[in-house]
Every structure is written in C-alpha cells, then in structure tokens.
Motif scaffolding. Structure first.
Motif, short mmCIF file in Angstrom:
data_model
loop_
_atom_site.label_atom_id
_atom_site.label_comp_id
_atom_site.label_asym_id
_atom_site.label_seq_id
_atom_site.Cartn_x
_atom_site.Cartn_y
_atom_site.Cartn_z
N MET A 161 -11.52 3.57 10.30
CA MET A 161 -10.17 3.02 10.10
C MET A 161 -9.23 3.64 11.12
SD MET A 161 -9.99 3.33 5.97
CE MET A 161 -8.59 2.27 5.63
N PHE A 223 -11.23 -3.74 0.38
CA PHE A 223 -11.41 -3.82 -1.07
C PHE A 223 -10.14 -3.36 -1.78
CE2 PHE A 223 -13.76 -0.59 1.25
CZ PHE A 223 -13.00 0.53 0.98
N CYS A 224 -8.99 -3.51 -1.09
CA CYS A 224 -7.73 -3.00 -1.63
C CYS A 224 -7.41 -3.60 -3.00
CB CYS A 224 -6.60 -3.28 -0.66
SG CYS A 224 -6.82 -2.49 0.94
N CYS A 227 -8.69 -1.41 -5.58
CA CYS A 227 -8.43 0.02 -5.41
C CYS A 227 -7.53 0.54 -6.52
CB CYS A 227 -7.76 0.25 -4.05
SG CYS A 227 -7.17 1.93 -3.81
N ARG A 231 -3.58 9.52 -4.60
CA ARG A 231 -3.88 10.83 -4.00
C ARG A 231 -2.75 11.79 -4.25
NH1 ARG A 231 -6.36 6.93 -1.33
NH2 ARG A 231 -8.50 7.34 -0.69
N CYS A 241 -1.62 5.01 -1.36
CA CYS A 241 -2.55 4.36 -0.44
C CYS A 241 -2.85 5.30 0.72
CB CYS A 241 -1.96 3.05 0.08
SG CYS A 241 -2.96 2.27 1.36
N LEU A 242 -4.14 5.36 1.06
CA LEU A 242 -4.59 6.19 2.17
C LEU A 242 -3.91 5.81 3.48
CD1 LEU A 242 -7.10 8.12 2.87
CD2 LEU A 242 -8.32 6.02 3.37
N ALA A 243 -3.69 4.52 3.67
CA ALA A 243 -3.32 4.02 4.99
C ALA A 243 -1.82 3.75 5.16
CB ALA A 243 -4.10 2.74 5.27
N LYS A 270 2.28 0.99 -5.13
CA LYS A 270 0.96 0.85 -4.51
C LYS A 270 0.89 -0.50 -3.80
CE LYS A 270 -3.90 1.61 -5.64
NZ LYS A 270 -4.16 2.51 -4.51
N PRO A 271 0.59 -0.50 -2.49
CA PRO A 271 0.59 -1.79 -1.77
C PRO A 271 -0.58 -2.68 -2.16
CG PRO A 271 -0.11 -0.01 -0.32
CD PRO A 271 0.25 0.63 -1.63
N HIS A 274 -3.88 -2.57 2.69
CA HIS A 274 -3.43 -1.89 3.90
C HIS A 274 -3.08 -2.93 4.97
CE1 HIS A 274 -7.01 -2.64 6.32
NE2 HIS A 274 -7.80 -2.21 5.34
S1 SF4 Z 1 -6.27 1.06 2.20
FE1 SF4 Z 1 -4.99 1.76 0.51
S2 SF4 Z 1 -5.05 0.14 -1.04
FE2 SF4 Z 1 -6.72 -0.27 0.44
S3 SF4 Z 1 -8.52 0.72 -0.52
FE3 SF4 Z 1 -7.61 2.25 0.86
S4 SF4 Z 1 -6.19 3.43 -0.42
FE4 SF4 Z 1 -6.71 1.58 -1.54
#
Ligand code: SF4
Length: 293
Positions: A161, A223-224, A227, A231, A241-243, A270-271, A274
């Motif tokens: 990513m 797969f958001c 999700c 975190r 969200c990670l991103a 939470k979006p 991403h």
């Molecule tokens: S990008 Fe964000 S919303 Fe998508 S799976 Fe990763 S943490 Fe979840």
C-alpha cells in the motif's frame, strides 16, 4: 523505518499499561472482542508480558501481536505464559542481504530464530507477513510458498500500500494479488484452506502443505466495507483507518465517559474506504513504522 529514524516520544507522552488496559476494558464493554499489539515494534517496550497479562484478565476472545520477530527468542515463552495467543511476523525476504536493505538492520538471523521461538512456544497459528514489492522480493514468491509447504507457517502475501514516507514505498513496486497467484499456480496446485483469525486473507494450501498461503489485497480488492478495526496509538489517539490521517485524541483525562465518547467518535469518523491510489501517493502524518499494521 525511515533512514533518519523517527522522533522518539518522551515516556510521559505515551500511554501507561494501566491506561491501555483501562481503554481496552471499556472498549470490551462496548463490543471489542479481539486485541492485537502492533508497533512500530511492540517488543521494544519493556515488560510487554505485563501488558499481555493485564489484557488476558479482561477475558478477550483473542490477543495477538504483529512483530518483526527479532526479539521473540527472548520473550516468546513469557508472552505465552502471560496469555498471548498468536503472532504475525513480518518477513519480506528470505535473504539476509536483502533483509538488511529493506529493514536497514542486519537482524535476519534473529528474525528467523524468532519464528522458531514462536513455533516452539505454540504462539499459533504463526503467520508470516510478506509485502510483495515488484523488483524487490517478487523473485522469492515461490520460495515463500515452499516455506509454507515444509513448515507449519501461514505465509500471507500482502499487496503493497502506498502509505508514503520512504524511497521504497512508491507505486512502482505494487504487484496485484492476481499476478502473484498466477505465478504460484504455474508451479503448485492450490486448495482452499482456512486459518484462525479475523483478518482479510484468503487462504490456500499446496498439496502436502504443513502450513498455508494467504492473499491480502488491500489495493486490487479492498475490503474496507468489512473492516471493523480501530487502532490505538502509543500516544493516546484512536485511528479508525490505517490509510487516513484521522485521529481522535483521548487527551489526558481518561474517564469512562470520555473514553466511551471517543470510541463512538472514532466509529462515526471511520471512512467507508481508503482513497489510496498509486498515482496519488502522498506523505502521511504517520508511516507504517509508526502504525505497525
Ligand atoms: S484502508 Fe482503512 S478502512 Fe480500509 S481496511 Fe484498511 S484500515 Fe480498514
């Protein structure tokens, strides 16, 4: 880890184990069932088994850890005794020289010994996270498949990513899961498999495989919509969200009402997905070395 490292935090600026346990306890009352310790690298924190022991008392469904494995030889036994159930170990190459280039550290042998320690202490299923980067480690895909055939290891091929912050992590290195799978299928027959864990991997076994291989495709088949992760950063922020650079700060006053409200705020923010795309890679407030996956 960026070449010039990251700015370290003062001890008073990071959450104590007591505070982490308090936040998780309230999270559990709100429905959280599984906890994963990540990093940076979680094992650099002193007496981590004490945190695991405290979390174990909360009677969660699962306590796992993502680690580079380098310090696992030293800590695996104590972590297991404290209640850690399983580990994911990041290992992007099976070659010592390449490991040194990718990680900027000559710790390949320690990581390999760490994997053995995880197996010996039954921190299972032991999963190996391999981020596939075109031109860097795609020549080792079949070697990783053979590893899953010969050892009880669950190797997961993860699409890179573009999360910013380093010369390696640019779109040019992205390789789709479909291409990785095609390459493997030329050499091996794959059967569907399943492995414990709540994550997004699709698992397969090769004939007579002791372990499995999994594919995680955050870019080509994100797969958001499934999700459900939040975190908690070491400096008391929730990242939904990670991103995305969305962070909800718990602040210093960790009352039950505040913690509950912050969890709700994180869920609302939470979006839906991403917005990463290869052409639009940008630097982010935190890189993976500060989020830990
Ligand atoms: S990008 Fe964000 S919303 Fe998508 S799976 Fe990763 S943490 Fe979840």
């Amino acid at each position: 880890m960026p070449a010039d490292g990251i700015e370290s935090k003062k001890h008073q600026d990071i959450l104590s184990y007591e505070d982490i346990i308090k936040i998780v306890k309230i999270g559990k009352e709100m429905g959280i069932k599984k906890v994963r310790l990540t990093g940076g690298e979680p094992l650099v924190r002193l007496n981590l088994d004490q945190l695991v022991a405290g979390l174990t008392k909360l009677d969660l469904e699962d306590i796992s850890m993502t680690t580079n494995g380098v310090l696992l030889t030293k800590y695996a036994e104590d972590l297991k005794k404290a209640g850690l159930k399983r580990v994911n170990i990041s290992l992007d190459t099976l070659k010592r020289d390449k490991y040194k280039i990718i990680t900027r550290r000559d710790k390949f042998s320690d990581a390999i010994k760490g994997i053995e320690a995880a197996l010996n202490n039954n921190l299972s299923p032991v999963k190996i996270n391999v981020v596939i980067m075109k031109g860097i480690n795609d020549d080792e895909i079949l070697d990783f498949v053979r590893l899953s055939r010969d050892r009880k290891l669950h190797v997961r091929f993860i699409e890179y990513m573009p999360l910013g912050g380093g010369e390696f992590i640019r779109g040019a290195e992205y390789l789709e899961t479909a291409q990785v799978k095609d390459l493997i299928k030329k050499e091996f027959t794959l059967k569907k498999a399943s492995v414990y864990g709540g994550g997004p991997a699709n698992y397969f076994k090769v004939i007579e495989g002791k372990g499995t291989i999994g594919f995680i495709s955050p870019m080509s088949q994100h797969f958001c919509n499934k999700c459900n992760r939040l975190r908690l950063t070491a400096d008391a922020k929730l990242r939904p969200c990670l991103a995305e650079d969305i962070e909800i700060d718990f602040g210093n006053n960790l009352t039950k009402d505040i913690i509950t409200a912050k969890f709700k705020e994180a869920l609302i923010k939470k979006p839906a997905s991403h917005k990463l795309n290869i052409k639009n890679s940008k630097n982010r407030l935190r890189t993976m070395s500060q989020i830990g996956g």
